[in-house]
Design an enzyme around this catalytic site. Sequence first.
Site, short mmCIF file in Angstrom:
data_model
loop_
_atom_site.label_atom_id
_atom_site.label_comp_id
_atom_site.label_asym_id
_atom_site.label_seq_id
_atom_site.Cartn_x
_atom_site.Cartn_y
_atom_site.Cartn_z
N GLY A 170 -11.03 26.62 15.93
CA GLY A 170 -11.44 25.34 15.38
C GLY A 170 -10.50 24.94 14.25
N TYR B 141 -0.34 36.70 1.25
CA TYR B 141 -0.86 35.63 2.10
C TYR B 141 -1.84 34.70 1.39
CZ TYR B 141 1.32 38.01 6.02
OH TYR B 141 2.23 38.57 6.87
N ARG C 268 -1.03 46.54 8.72
CA ARG C 268 0.11 47.29 9.28
C ARG C 268 0.84 48.07 8.20
NH1 ARG C 268 5.24 45.57 9.85
NH2 ARG C 268 4.61 43.42 9.36
N ARG D 77 1.03 26.03 9.36
CA ARG D 77 2.38 26.59 9.44
C ARG D 77 3.21 25.99 10.57
NH1 ARG D 77 0.36 32.68 10.59
NH2 ARG D 77 -0.95 32.05 8.84
N SER E 210 -3.12 35.72 6.82
CA SER E 210 -3.96 34.73 6.14
C SER E 210 -5.34 34.60 6.79
CB SER E 210 -3.27 33.36 6.14
OG SER E 210 -2.03 33.42 5.49
N TRP E 211 -5.37 34.41 8.09
CA TRP E 211 -6.63 34.15 8.77
C TRP E 211 -7.48 35.41 8.86
CZ3 TRP E 211 -10.62 31.78 9.06
CH2 TRP E 211 -11.36 31.41 10.20
N GLU F 126 3.08 30.32 15.67
CA GLU F 126 2.78 30.74 17.05
C GLU F 126 3.29 29.73 18.08
OE1 GLU F 126 1.75 33.54 17.96
OE2 GLU F 126 0.17 34.38 16.69
N LYS G 237 -2.43 23.28 20.67
CA LYS G 237 -2.33 22.49 19.44
C LYS G 237 -1.20 22.99 18.55
CE LYS G 237 -4.01 25.47 16.28
NZ LYS G 237 -3.60 25.76 14.88
#
Length: 332
Positions: free
Chosen positions: A137, A50, A33, A256, A12-13, A282, A192
Amino acid sequence: MSGQVAVLGAGSWGTAFAKVLADAGRDVVIWARRDQVAQEIRTDRRNSQYLPDLVLPERVTATDDPGKAITGSDLVVLAVPAQTLRGNLAEWVGFIAPDATLVSLMKGIELGTTKRMSEVIVETAGVAADRVAVVSGPNLAPEIAAEQIATTVVACPDMDRARFVQNAITTPYFRPYTNDDVIGVELGGAVKNVIALAYGIAAGMGLGDNTRASLITRGLAETARLGVALGADPLTFAGLAGMGDLVASCSSPLARNRTFGEHLGRGETLEQAQTATRQTAEGVKSSLAVRDLARAHRVEMPITEQVELVCHEGLDPRIAVSALMSRTTKPE
């Protein structure tokens, strides 16, 4: 500004960031990938797994060959899962130009080594730290893909290089600021994710806004404690890469880690939560690495400790909340 940019990672990012770069005037090659994903981006200008609603600009193409993506790129953007970075980068380093800037989009701490992502890049690619910039950010990918206004931080020891990256990603809807505190910016992004898991767990348990506000505030406090112990500027944690990213990740259903935590808070197992979210949270793995980093520097991080126990040792979230509440009272 001209020259090709490689974005290594088609999640996504990575995909949203490729759009930002193209909208800022760059030609972008995404490395995916899986060839199926690369083909869809090339032929349909979409990454349906995504960001299904995004039609990518014509300046964006894709390949499953990392050499084709990296060769000739003056910016090499790394957007793979944090725990796969070292192995991937070791295979790619031979394609990276000697003067290329490496940009990390990853928010995590490496398991085992407790290294930040920029440290892994420096070590694996054999580059100087001032060639690595970190972007972090309140950057929820679906909102940026939809051109909703967002801000970010570009952190690098070399401020000329930070401004170079800043100029490469400035658009009418995406505003980057520069910072030289790489440690603080990276830690804000990594921790975070863990706090957002705790927030999600609380939400899944049905706990209210007082609890959630407390988790954000105390979570920021333990992030700052660790950051200061590692040499970060405490003011960084009051900025976009600290409080800004933390609020976005905790409060948004698009985040997520928060969503993953909600599944755990409702009593689901780690495997059930993973199946339901279908994306990498993550914070699950980073909770182990952040806990180890905190212990190595003798920093108290009680929320992180409880998240690790819930995620990796099967602790009932209700017991974790009780443990946080029964800690010895102290001054704020």
